[in-house]
Motif scaffolding. Structure first.
Motif, mmCIF file in Angstrom:
data_model
loop_
_atom_site.group_PDB
_atom_site.id
_atom_site.type_symbol
_atom_site.label_atom_id
_atom_site.label_comp_id
_atom_site.label_asym_id
_atom_site.label_seq_id
_atom_site.Cartn_x
_atom_site.Cartn_y
_atom_site.Cartn_z
ATOM 1 N N ASP A 147 6.180 -14.201 -3.665
ATOM 2 C CA ASP A 147 7.471 -14.486 -2.903
ATOM 3 C C ASP A 147 7.715 -13.631 -1.798
ATOM 4 O OD1 ASP A 147 8.355 -16.269 -4.775
ATOM 5 O OD2 ASP A 147 8.788 -14.766 -6.191
ATOM 6 N N GLY A 148 6.696 -12.847 -1.469
ATOM 7 C CA GLY A 148 6.743 -11.990 -0.155
ATOM 8 C C GLY A 148 5.981 -10.454 -0.392
ATOM 9 N N GLY A 149 6.129 -9.806 0.801
ATOM 10 C CA GLY A 149 5.396 -8.380 0.738
ATOM 11 C C GLY A 149 4.296 -8.285 1.808
ATOM 12 N N TRP A 150 4.039 -6.980 2.301
ATOM 13 C CA TRP A 150 3.461 -6.603 3.383
ATOM 14 C C TRP A 150 2.418 -5.650 3.105
ATOM 15 C CZ3 TRP A 150 4.632 -7.865 8.791
ATOM 16 C CH2 TRP A 150 5.871 -8.427 9.063
ATOM 17 N N TYR A 151 1.263 -5.419 3.634
ATOM 18 C CA TYR A 151 0.495 -4.089 3.698
ATOM 19 C C TYR A 151 0.856 -3.386 4.868
ATOM 20 C CZ TYR A 151 -2.885 -5.548 -0.257
ATOM 21 O OH TYR A 151 -3.242 -5.586 -1.474
ATOM 22 N N TRP A 152 0.595 -2.090 4.790
ATOM 23 C CA TRP A 152 0.618 -1.097 6.068
ATOM 24 C C TRP A 152 0.210 0.113 5.885
ATOM 25 C CZ3 TRP A 152 5.267 -2.197 3.417
ATOM 26 C CH2 TRP A 152 5.998 -1.000 2.766
ATOM 27 N N PHE A 153 0.058 1.001 6.606
ATOM 28 C CA PHE A 153 -0.450 2.289 6.411
ATOM 29 C C PHE A 153 0.275 3.318 7.155
ATOM 30 C CE2 PHE A 153 -2.718 0.691 10.237
ATOM 31 C CZ PHE A 153 -2.973 1.997 11.072
ATOM 32 N N ASP A 154 0.316 4.661 6.901
ATOM 33 C CA ASP A 154 0.679 5.835 7.218
ATOM 34 C C ASP A 154 -0.290 6.944 7.611
ATOM 35 O OD1 ASP A 154 3.101 4.641 6.552
ATOM 36 O OD2 ASP A 154 4.014 6.103 5.703
#
Length: 636
Positions: free
Chosen positions: A132-139
């Motif tokens: 239904d949704g969602g992202w990947y990312w990094f800090d």
């Protein structure tokens, strides 16, 4: 073999306004449920290059941003990609943390790695559980010294379904400066040009792109990849149809990317659109988002739909209209983590597989308005869906300072909306489309916009003629609509302050939320009283000779203007003011005509719907368009 899907990148220019679209170095909190930025850590000087960014000592920067996060939900739903590899190259001591989100925007820590000296961090990430949704990312978190992000990318070992390139189709009318800038941007990005077969510039104006300073240099740089096509002004649908025809006839490309002229492109978006299209399970229309060229962190909408009961376009969620990334970035915007599936994507930037063009035809011959929405609805009926891909976007001149519903474009708004309803509505009699169209006519009449109402009536009369009127009227209608302005005082903009007439009551200013748009029973009562006044009462001669009141454009709402007999109202673009004058005879004549035309359209709805649907394959065929372009003989 790894396939690059998405680079981590930063603006071509060090523009602090658009930095929030690429990185989020800020500290945020929430007050009464609304995000609040409590730091001011964004510095354009931290952009060290197209691929490089500095994280200052003891600071933390999140790359949960529009252009640098990875929209995993869209890749899971529409493509064959089962996993991605995030590779990040850094210099300095600190740490990198990878996150994912769910459809509610809740972030979840996935992996971490310590950084020391020159480090390459690699994370293999599954593309699953993003239904239904969602992202990947990094800090990146810096320690006692700065950390420099030297480069990063998202890639996959999965194989694409298609491997072909795209052609580009740019339609322009007297915007040669914008076009040359776009061409120069492309020429300066060889890694993007490798994905492009041909750039078609369909020039429909009398200020030619080829005559613009700087064109010879970009033409030399692009070489055989650039083709200029000159033709009469056939509007957006005519220009984009020409690009479709040229691309399909050339037979080289798997895709065609349509681009508007008054834009600034993030060139990485072109490559991302191509890659996403290659990995789609089935041929899919892949659209890009639009940011405001004059207020660059403002997103127009993440997903747009067509309400088929009223047959009106709108954003999928009301809160997503004109979202400002300065006020809330990706992590602070829960609705942005949902996967939103649109009904269509605007043709400011939209990639269409050539297989789709060959199967369903070219654009409707409608000049402007609704061509993009109709095409996507037609494609869906043939089994082809549309995706608006996050992370792929451009900047387009906004229509905030425009009101094209009351200029010559009112004709196309009315006719093409009704035409699209005839072609695709599944509701008996078009649902609420006709009654809503009649109410729009009445709004124009009550606000003394007699020109717009007149054009809307012409639109219905033309529609009643059947599909045979579409191609023959492509070139000639717009000049006739513009010429008709001389008969309507409200279309004349007075730009010289010394020529502005005095008003009896001076300028009226309404505080924000002074009154609200009437709805429900209040709306019915308001409409009855306002219509009765305009129908029954004569205009006092004094209010004919001299405007009754002056109103700012924002104050001249459809529920305020009907109370006046005449008004001096600012134009939407701020260049002057126009005189609006009530005329009882004109009001009566146009309202009668509106009711008659809508009744006739309602009576003939089923017959017209059948005729237009049966004619659709022919009017959108390459052969019909070649006749309109005048190229039938040239192509044999």
């Amino acid at each position: 073999m790894p396939h690059l899907l998405q680079r981590v990148l930063f603006p071509l220019e060090r523009d602090p306004d658009i930095l929030p679209l690429y990185a989020d170095p800020e500290v945020w909190t929430a007050v009464r449920g609304k995000p609040l930025r409590v730091s001011d850590d964004a510095h354009a000087n931290d952009i060290l290059g197209r691929d490089r960014f500095r994280v200052r000592t003891s600071r933390r920067v999140s790359f949960a941003s529009y252009f640098n996060a990875f929209p995993a939900a869209y890749w899971q739903r529409w493509t064959v990609v089962g996993s991605v590899r995030l590779t990040v190259r850094t210099q300095g001591e600190g740490s990198i943390i990878v996150y994912r989100s769910n459809a509610q925007g809740v972030q979840q820590r996935v992996a971490t790695n310590d950084l020391s000296g020159l480090t390459e961090s690699v994370f293999d990430l599954p593309i699953r559980n993003f239904g239904d949704g969602g992202w990947y990312w990094f800090d990146i978190v810096a320690g006692d010294e700065p950390v420099v992000l030297e480069g990063g990318d998202w890639s996959t070992d999965d194989e694409p379904v298609r491997t072909g390139n795209t052609s580009l189709g740019i339609t322009t009318f007297n915007k040669p400066d914008y076009c040359v800038t776009t061409l120069r941007t492309l020429a300066d990005q060889p890694e993007v040009l490798r994905e492009v077969d041909v750039v078609y510039v369909v020039d429909q104006g009398d200020q030619k792109v080829a005559d613009q300073p700087g064109f010879p240099d970009v033409a030399a740089a692009l070489g055989d990849q650039l083709q200029i096509v000159d033709q009469p002004n056939l509007g957006g649908s005519g220009g984009f149809s020409r690009a479709m025809l040229e691309t399909v006839d050339a037979g080289r490309s798997d895709f065609l990317l349509l681009l508007d002229d008054d834009v600034e492109v993030e060139p990485e978006s072109i490559r991302r659109s191509v890659q996403f299209s290659r990995f789609c399970r089935t041929p899919t229309i892949v659209g890009s988002h639009m940011f405001d060229l004059l207020d660059k962190p403002i997103l127009h909408a993440l997903s747009e739909t067509v309400d088929t009961y009223y047959f009106m376009w709108r954003s999928a969620l009301p809160e997503q209209m004109r979202h400002d990334f300065r006020r809330a970035n990706l992590r602070q915007t829960p609705w942005m983590h949902q996967r939103l599936d649109p009904d269509y994507n605007g043709w400011w930037m939209c990639m269409i597989p050539t297989q789709v063009i060959r199967e369903i035809g070219l654009s409707l011959p409608v000049f402007i308005k609704w061509d993009d929405a109709e095409y996507a609805l037609r494609a869906r009926e043939h089994g082809y869906r549309t995706v608006s891909l996050p992370g792929s976007a451009l900047w387009h001149v906004s229509w905030v300072d425009k009101d094209d519903s009351q200029d010559w474009q009112a004709y196309y708004h009315a006719r093409n909306r009704l035409l699209t309803g005839l072609l695709h509505s599944q509701h008996p009699g078009g649902g609420k489309l006709l009654s809503n169209s009649g109410r729009i006519d009445l709004k124009h009449l009550l606000t003394m916009q007699y020109y717009a109402a007149t054009l809307r009536h012409r639109a219905i009369r033309d529609l009643l003629k059947g599909p045979s009127h579409l191609h023959p009227t492509m070139a000639g209608t717009m000049p006739e609509l513009r010429a008709a302005t001389r008969d309507f005082v409200e279309t004349q903009v007075i730009s010289d302050p010394e020529k502005l007439p005095d008003t009896w009551e001076g300028k009226r200013v309404f505080p924000p939320k002074f009154d609200r748009e009437p709805r429900g029973p209040r709306l019915a009562l308001f409409t009855a009283k306002a219509a009765a006044r305009h129908w029954r009462t004569e205009v006092p001669q004094g209010n004919v000779e001299r405007p009754q009141v002056e109103l700012a454009k924002g104050d001249a709402t459809w529920w305020r203007v009907p109370a006046y007999d005449s008004a001096l109202i600012s134009s939407a673009d701020g260049r002057g003011q126009s005189l609006y004058r009530r005329d009882r005879t004109t009001f009566r004549r146009l309202w009668r005509e509106s009711r008659r035309l809508h009744a006739e359209l309602r009576k003939n709805w089923d017959r017209l719907a059948r005729e237009y649907r049966e004619a659709l394959p022919e009017v959108t065929s390459p052969e019909a368009w070649k006749d309109t372009f005048g190229t039938s003989r040239d192509r044999g």
